[in-house]
Design a protein around this motif. Sequence first.
Motif, short mmCIF file in Angstrom:
data_model
loop_
_atom_site.label_atom_id
_atom_site.label_comp_id
_atom_site.label_asym_id
_atom_site.label_seq_id
_atom_site.Cartn_x
_atom_site.Cartn_y
_atom_site.Cartn_z
N GLU B 310 0.84 -1.19 0.00
CA GLU B 310 0.00 0.00 0.00
C GLU B 310 0.88 1.26 0.00
O GLU B 310 0.65 2.20 -0.75
CB GLU B 310 -0.91 -0.03 1.23
N VAL B 313 2.58 1.65 -3.46
CA VAL B 313 1.65 2.13 -4.48
C VAL B 313 1.34 3.59 -4.26
O VAL B 313 1.39 4.41 -5.17
CB VAL B 313 0.35 1.29 -4.45
N LYS B 314 1.04 3.93 -3.03
CA LYS B 314 0.67 5.31 -2.75
C LYS B 314 1.81 6.26 -3.07
O LYS B 314 1.60 7.36 -3.54
CB LYS B 314 0.25 5.45 -1.29
N LYS B 315 3.02 5.81 -2.78
CA LYS B 315 4.16 6.67 -3.08
C LYS B 315 4.28 6.86 -4.58
O LYS B 315 4.54 7.96 -5.07
CB LYS B 315 5.44 6.06 -2.53
N VAL B 316 4.09 5.76 -5.34
CA VAL B 316 4.22 5.85 -6.79
C VAL B 316 3.16 6.76 -7.38
O VAL B 316 3.42 7.53 -8.29
CB VAL B 316 4.13 4.43 -7.41
N ILE B 317 1.96 6.73 -6.79
CA ILE B 317 0.92 7.58 -7.38
C ILE B 317 0.89 8.95 -6.72
O ILE B 317 -0.08 9.67 -6.84
CB ILE B 317 -0.46 6.91 -7.34
N GLY B 318 1.92 9.30 -6.01
CA GLY B 318 2.06 10.71 -5.64
C GLY B 318 1.96 11.07 -4.17
O GLY B 318 1.92 12.24 -3.84
N ALA B 319 1.87 10.07 -3.27
CA ALA B 319 1.80 10.41 -1.85
C ALA B 319 3.18 10.83 -1.37
O ALA B 319 4.16 10.18 -1.66
CB ALA B 319 1.32 9.21 -1.06
N THR B 320 3.21 11.90 -0.62
CA THR B 320 4.48 12.29 -0.03
C THR B 320 4.63 11.55 1.30
O THR B 320 3.67 11.02 1.85
CB THR B 320 4.52 13.79 0.27
N LYS B 321 5.87 11.55 1.79
CA LYS B 321 6.14 10.87 3.05
C LYS B 321 5.28 11.45 4.17
O LYS B 321 4.70 10.72 4.98
CB LYS B 321 7.62 11.02 3.39
N LYS B 323 2.40 12.86 4.00
CA LYS B 323 1.00 12.45 3.90
C LYS B 323 0.82 11.04 4.45
O LYS B 323 -0.15 10.72 5.12
CB LYS B 323 0.55 12.48 2.44
N LEU B 324 1.78 10.17 4.14
CA LEU B 324 1.68 8.80 4.63
C LEU B 324 1.82 8.75 6.15
O LEU B 324 1.10 8.03 6.83
CB LEU B 324 2.77 7.94 3.98
N PRO B 398 9.58 2.55 -2.63
CA PRO B 398 8.50 1.91 -3.38
C PRO B 398 9.01 0.82 -4.34
O PRO B 398 8.38 -0.22 -4.47
CB PRO B 398 7.87 3.06 -4.16
N VAL B 399 10.17 1.08 -5.00
CA VAL B 399 10.66 0.08 -5.96
C VAL B 399 10.85 -1.26 -5.28
O VAL B 399 10.50 -2.31 -5.81
CB VAL B 399 12.00 0.53 -6.55
#
Lengths: 221, 786
Positions: B310, B313-321, B323-324, B398-399
């Motif tokens: 999760e 994925v969220k990082k890849v679609i644009g979530a910043t640290k 925000k997480l 994320p990778v």
Amino acid sequence: MIELANLSKWVKAGGNQTFLLKDINLKIDKGDFVSIMGPSGSGKSTLLNVIGMLDDYDEGQYLFDGEDVGGLKEKAKQSLHKDHIGFVFQAYHLIDELTVYENIETPLLYQNMKSAERKAIVADMLDRFQMVGKKDLFPAQLSGGQQQLVGIARALVANPDIILADEPTGNLNSKQGEEIMDIFTRLNKEDGVTIIQVTHSEKNAAYGHRIINLLDARIEN
Amino acid sequence: MIKNYLKTAWRSLKRNKLFSGLNIFGLAIGMAGALLIAILLQHMLGYDRFHKDEDQLYVMANLDRVNGDMQAWKWTPKILGSTLADLRPEIEDWTRVSSGVSFLFTQGEHKIQNNEGSLVDSGFFKMFSFPLLSGSISDDWNNGTAIILSQSLAKSLYGTTDVVGQTIKLDTAQYLKIAAVIKDMPENTVLKSDYLLSWGYANRFGAVDSSWGNNSVETFIKLKKGASLSVFNNAVKNVTREHRPDWTITLFATPFKDNYLYNEQHNGHFDSGKIVVVRCLAIIGLLLLLIACINFMNLSTAQSERRAKEVGVKKVIGATKSKLITQFLVESVLLALLAFVIAVGIVLLVLPAFGNLVEMKLSWHFGWTGWVLAIGLMVVTGLLAGSYPAFYLSSFAPVKVLKGRLTKVRGKLSARSVLVVAQFTVAIILILSTIMITQDTRYVQNRDTGYDQNELLYSALNANLRKSYPVLRNELLQSGAVTSVSKNMSPITNRSSDSWGVSWPGSHNEIEKIDFERYSTDADMVKTMGMHLISGRDIDIYKYPADSSAMILTASAVSAMGLKNPIGVNVVDGDTKFTVVGVVSDFVIDQPFEKIKPMMIEGPYAHFNVVHYRLNPRHSIDDNLARIKTIFDKYSVDYPFEYHFADEVYAQKFKENKKLGQLSMLFAGLTIFISCLGLFGLITFMAETRTKEIGVRKVLGASALGIIGLLSKGFVKLILISFLMGAPLAYYIMRRWLSSSAYSVEIQWWWFLLTVMMAMVIAFITVSFQAMKAARVNPVQSLKTE
């Protein structure tokens, strides 16, 4: 739009330097459709991740829209990535806890978009992929092809310039694969979205304008 | 956004029911424990903090060198209050208080024996916030012909509180008017009384003396606003010495609001006592909460495998640290909220039982500040507990996570191991403390008391019994229900009096500072109590009329006084000269945890409050008691027959320690329980991340048992490290604890062995359950996922 010059990436294991990417020179223009091919371990995914700014490189230069990515801070890189790039994965990587609707909506949340605007865009996207009836289902309730459609819808929803797809059809049967490829072609032609895909399949690679072959971390000519 | 956070949080919580359950439950238990302690502390810290002028209220105390040490005590002469008020204009009000006054109240059918009365001066009502409901502090009350009742005493006697002006019968022949009714005093005041009489009442019976040597009441004063305590103390320090020039007592005032918490003195300073309990409990409460938080962190990060995708994925679609991090913190606060709701439920459920355990009437009255604090604490707990998982999970690259390569995560095990070690260190300290307290209590309970408690009883002497004592004694002896009877100053289980400045031929100034316990008997004390007579004889006024000035010394008194031939020596105590007629072995009076002090048992010159009698072993206890009751009833008209078994009263002395043992067992249990939840999380996490390794090993031929061993081995090490850290700390705490009482058990090596074994067994049971599950998985499945 994307310019890689003498770009290399390596790992050091016990004094040995192993190249993951070596002297990559690559230019991709806006509106291009590129397929990257090569055997397992040749560096396809690494190249894709470097282009997507998910991974670092050790040497060379990467210009994105004329901007030197190597010189950017983490935050700037993140926002560049967020605004311009959409990702599609082989294993879809949808968030299991979220419905179809919510999965597609998530990138917009990170763009700090207003709720009404979000609703309109997501509705539009659902419509475009003919998934209005499935919007309240969870990923586990969908077939692989449907999941990948959601994955593409999610990649597109923030209106990116480039789609990076890592073996998008790898987990799908040939009919589903064709569908996905048709969508990519349409996106490329009608909306001018730049597409870079990694694939094992000659047939799918042929959808691209050109094919780049990787072998042992180098581009084969 | 926040809505989305909550939604994801709620769904992922529902998805992982076991983990969420363990997580919330562990946190709820920790919070409930902390809340219970908070309620207890609120009660204890609130003692006498409701008086309007609390900052102007003081207690008078004395300071002097006794047996070589500086000592302070709060008993004062009755004359002190008025003397000080005449001397110092800054005294606004003052009162003497003598509590534990006991009367039999008779109102029609209702007979109530109540020993919660106090003698006070009229200043009492101007100083302390105990409001009158009706009536007034009348002249009748001041003269001692009227009484003030509490609301609930009035209610249980009359069925109403509208009783001012009525006349109530006290004991057998006293009739007092009811001057006023006061609101029931709160539970947490040291002045708690059910009825109040004035010193004018005591004066009517000649019970008010003006001797400076009789320290028998507490004196409270209220200084005028702005008056300086140090100026006052400087001015009054010599007041006692001015009246008794040969003494060295220093007088001083100490704040009344500290009276309950700082009730013990060391070297003349009131600086310890209940406050120590308060501090210990506060520490335990915080530790419990901390452990619950650690547990939360462990369980949350143990789910990282599930959450990693999760995050990726969220990082890849644009979530910043950030925000997480926010997302995970919102999630943990939500969990903390759920835990808090459950904790409140648990507290409401167990509060009465907990109150019984600590013997305080506890109630949940937080008020809005309390709730704000509790909810604030809940949010902070959520943030604290969520902080590590939030920062940890959001830092995933994320990778890596999207490729299923969580190998790096295993390196992080060390951070989580530190958390588990911290939990078990606390658990081990608490287990050892529990063992120590219970062992110490048992050890002291088995102490040789120096007398025989079996079938030894006593009854209080009331006015009627005192009058007819000789006949009572004769009838008791003739009835055959008892074998022996002795009249004494106090129950054998309670110290009543002590004395210093005793002199004898050969004594000198320094040795005269020995503080003697004082006891008394009319006859047959040695026989009745079952004591051991070393030389001489028992006091017996009936056989030897001259025995009214006879004295028995204990062995330690003889050695403290340095007497070679004690029999026949003349000892002067106060104004009376006694002759030693016998020596008995030392016996424990009052506190079994203390060193036995030298003691003098004085003949019938002294006063008597109780009668001891030993039951005749030839009859059953019930038979004996029935016969004794008829005799008492005959002479003790109007008073119900009351008796106490010495062994039962003695056993009461261990109540505090047993209570402490139970409390420490309770909290040790909770700590272990929560720690095991954490351990469970950790092993689950380990089994998850090592799925592939386990699969490969099985393919290569490892047995299930071998796999279990592989997974459990690490935890044995963790427990051992916890033990190595906890044991020295516990040893230090135990040493300090045990050295605070003179008679205590030695620290035993097997306590440590038992503790480490217990921790190991409990941990192993927790771990093996999951390890077994992991070991049984078919390797084909676990290897396919790659």
